[in-house]
Design a protein around this motif. Structure first.
Motif, PDB file in Angstrom:
ATOM      1  N   ARG A  91       0.833  -1.213   0.000  1.00 55.41           N
ATOM      2  CA  ARG A  91       0.000   0.000   0.000  1.00 55.41           C
ATOM      3  C   ARG A  91       0.867   1.262   0.000  1.00 55.41           C
ATOM      4  O   ARG A  91       0.537   2.240  -0.670  1.00 55.41           O
ATOM      5  CB  ARG A  91      -0.952  -0.007   1.198  1.00 55.41           C
ATOM      6  N   SER A  96      -2.891  -1.665  -4.815  1.00 56.20           N
ATOM      7  CA  SER A  96      -4.137  -2.057  -4.144  1.00 56.20           C
ATOM      8  C   SER A  96      -3.980  -3.482  -3.611  1.00 56.20           C
ATOM      9  O   SER A  96      -3.269  -4.310  -4.190  1.00 56.20           O
ATOM     10  CB  SER A  96      -5.315  -1.968  -5.111  1.00 56.20           C
ATOM     11  N   ASP A 109      -4.728  -2.726   7.368  1.00 57.30           N
ATOM     12  CA  ASP A 109      -4.904  -1.661   6.392  1.00 57.30           C
ATOM     13  C   ASP A 109      -4.825  -2.284   4.993  1.00 57.30           C
ATOM     14  O   ASP A 109      -3.792  -2.214   4.321  1.00 57.30           O
ATOM     15  CB  ASP A 109      -3.796  -0.619   6.621  1.00 57.30           C
ATOM     16  N   ASP A 111      -7.190  -2.967   1.334  1.00 58.35           N
ATOM     17  CA  ASP A 111      -8.343  -2.376   0.648  1.00 58.35           C
ATOM     18  C   ASP A 111      -9.572  -3.289   0.672  1.00 58.35           C
ATOM     19  O   ASP A 111     -10.656  -2.866   1.042  1.00 58.35           O
ATOM     20  CB  ASP A 111      -7.974  -2.070  -0.817  1.00 58.35           C
ATOM     21  N   LEU A 113     -10.639  -6.353   2.405  1.00 60.34           N
ATOM     22  CA  LEU A 113     -10.260  -7.249   3.504  1.00 60.34           C
ATOM     23  C   LEU A 113     -11.480  -7.992   4.046  1.00 60.34           C
ATOM     24  O   LEU A 113     -12.445  -7.365   4.502  1.00 60.34           O
ATOM     25  CB  LEU A 113      -9.612  -6.440   4.637  1.00 60.34           C
ATOM     26  N   CYS A 134     -13.681  -6.462   8.876  1.00 57.48           N
ATOM     27  CA  CYS A 134     -13.479  -6.295   7.425  1.00 57.48           C
ATOM     28  C   CYS A 134     -13.173  -4.830   7.108  1.00 57.48           C
ATOM     29  O   CYS A 134     -13.540  -3.933   7.864  1.00 57.48           O
ATOM     30  CB  CYS A 134     -14.749  -6.649   6.658  1.00 57.48           C
ATOM     31  N   SER A 135     -12.581  -4.602   5.952  1.00 57.72           N
ATOM     32  CA  SER A 135     -12.580  -3.236   5.426  1.00 57.72           C
ATOM     33  C   SER A 135     -13.981  -2.946   4.904  1.00 57.72           C
ATOM     34  O   SER A 135     -14.787  -3.856   4.680  1.00 57.72           O
ATOM     35  CB  SER A 135     -11.559  -3.110   4.289  1.00 57.72           C
ATOM     36  N   GLU A 136     -14.262  -1.664   4.708  1.00 57.04           N
ATOM     37  CA  GLU A 136     -15.595  -1.296   4.213  1.00 57.04           C
ATOM     38  C   GLU A 136     -15.880  -1.971   2.866  1.00 57.04           C
ATOM     39  O   GLU A 136     -16.974  -2.510   2.637  1.00 57.04           O
ATOM     40  CB  GLU A 136     -15.645   0.231   4.083  1.00 57.04           C
ATOM     41  N   LYS A 137     -14.870  -1.975   1.989  1.00 61.11           N
ATOM     42  CA  LYS A 137     -15.058  -2.581   0.665  1.00 61.11           C
ATOM     43  C   LYS A 137     -15.128  -4.105   0.756  1.00 61.11           C
ATOM     44  O   LYS A 137     -15.788  -4.753  -0.041  1.00 61.11           O
ATOM     45  CB  LYS A 137     -13.921  -2.171  -0.269  1.00 61.11           C
ATOM     46  N   TYR A 139     -16.388  -5.798   3.314  1.00 58.62           N
ATOM     47  CA  TYR A 139     -17.633  -6.208   3.979  1.00 58.62           C
ATOM     48  C   TYR A 139     -18.739  -6.467   2.957  1.00 58.62           C
ATOM     49  O   TYR A 139     -19.564  -7.350   3.154  1.00 58.62           O
ATOM     50  CB  TYR A 139     -18.062  -5.120   4.979  1.00 58.62           C
TER      51      TYR A 139
END
Ligand SMILES: [Zn+2]
Length: 368
Positions: A91, A96, A109, A111, A113, A134-137, A139
């Motif tokens: 990162r 990405s 951290d 992208d 996750l 999770c990361s937001e993306k 999830y």
């Protein structure tokens, strides 16, 4: 080129002849470079994955067991690793990243996750733990495939992991993507230490890999690793001693002194039937272990420490250099490996070097 790092839990270098006869992995293995990789000590899933992720031994990661001591909670969270991990470096270089069911990545951290984590009890609502980890993306992909999950059990977790991973690869094309599959390890525990003893698990993993490799296509270098192998075990060991706390890690155990002196404890442990080697605090650094506990013991062949008094037919947690050794397989890598002997700590530096990124400060060295 992009890179995928896929961990097949419990995969041993000696399993490769069996996997060579499979349709998907067999084809990949036939044209891959393969090194034999020493596991770290103790050869347990989370310490090994912490070292894979970081390129550092437990003396620097601080991770010496799947569970934390003394509260015995699973070390799902990336924050338990004290060093930078390869996705941090990726990162920082502007790449990405993705990780799916990869141990010790919760809250990292990354992208895209979706970490390895589960609820306290089977049947509990899984949304809160995944929303928190999770990361937001990531999830969003969890929500799409969460019905495949069956708590911490496999094959459900692997079916979930492969489905999430394939969708992330096809829709997001991250530059560096990590995946972890557990069914082979779980089945070895139940049925025996080699891939030949679990042909159904070999077929299952190969079937999943068919879809995974199809999604990765020609855009990715593919690195496939194991974290540790398995050894047969038949006898459960316990150490009934006042003055020390024993924290079992399969075929080894960490000892925390609680009132007994070190010399007395070492002498006592050397006399316990089934205990093979005993390392005092000054010797822990020889095994690349941190001095966060007092004594490390390795069980005799066929024995394992168990808090329950029971052992499965096969297990691990051995000292890394005793073996078995997991493989480090590289497919589509333009450069040649400089050596076919390595350690888990060499894997992250190699993957990042293949992406053109240096990973300074590691114990391991890139193989290219
Ligand atoms: Zn494992």
């Amino acid at each position: 080129m992009k890179a995928a790092l896929i961990s097949i839990d419990g995969l041993d270098h000696e399993d490769l002849p069996v996997f060579s006869r499979t349709e998907s992995l067999g084809r990949l293995i036939a044209s891959a470079q393969i090194a034999r990789s020493m596991a770290i000590t103790p050869a347990q899933t989370y310490p090994c994955h912490a070292s894979v992720l970081s390129g550092c031994y437990p003396e620097h990661t601080g991770v010496i067991d799947n569970l934390s001591h003394p509260d015995l909670s699973w070390q799902w969270w990336r924050s338990a690793i004290r060093t930078p991990i390869l996705t941090d470096w990726a990162r920082n270089a502007g790449l990405s990243t993705a990780a799916v069911c990869f141990p010790m990545t919760a809250g990292a951290d990354i992208d895209f996750l979706v970490p390895e984590i589960w609820t306290e009890n089977a049947g509990d609502d899984t949304d809160p733990v995944f929303r928190a980890s999770c990361s937001e993306k990531g999830y969003r992909y969890y929500l799409r495939h969460k019905d495949r999950l069956d708590w911490m059990r496999t094959p459900g977790m692997d079916l979930f992991a492969a489905a999430v991973f394939e969708d992330i690869i096809r829709e997001e094309q991250p530059d560096l993507a990590l995946l972890h599959l557990s069914y082979l390890d779980h089945q070895k525990h139940l049925h025996g230490p080699s891939a030949a003893s679990v042909p159904h698990a070999v077929a299952f993993i190969d079937g999943l890999m068919n879809g995974v490799l199809d999604a990765l296509g020609d855009d990715y270098m593919v690195f496939i690793i194991g974290d540790h192998g398995h050894r047969p075990q038949a006898r459960s060991l316990s150490i009934p001693a006042e003055g020390m706390v024993v924290h079992p890690t399969g075929m080894s155990a960490e000892i925390y002194l609680d009132g007994m002196g070190e010399d007395e404890a070492v002498s006592y442990l050397r006399g316990v039937d089934g205990v093979g080697r005993v390392y005092g605090k000054d010797e822990l650094s020889c095994l690349h272990l941190p001095a966060s506990f007092d004594i490390f013991v390795v069980a005799d062949d066929g024995c394992a420490f168990s808090a329950t008094g029971k052992v499965t037919p096969s297990g691990h947690g051995y000292a890394g250099d005793d073996g078995p050794y997991p493989p480090f397989i590289a497919y589509g890598l333009p450069q040649a490996f400089r050596s076919t002997a390595c350690s888990l700590v060499d894997e992250a530096p190699t993957v990042l070097k293949a992406l053109g990124i240096d990973m300074p400060g590691t114990d391991g060295r890139p193989l290219i």
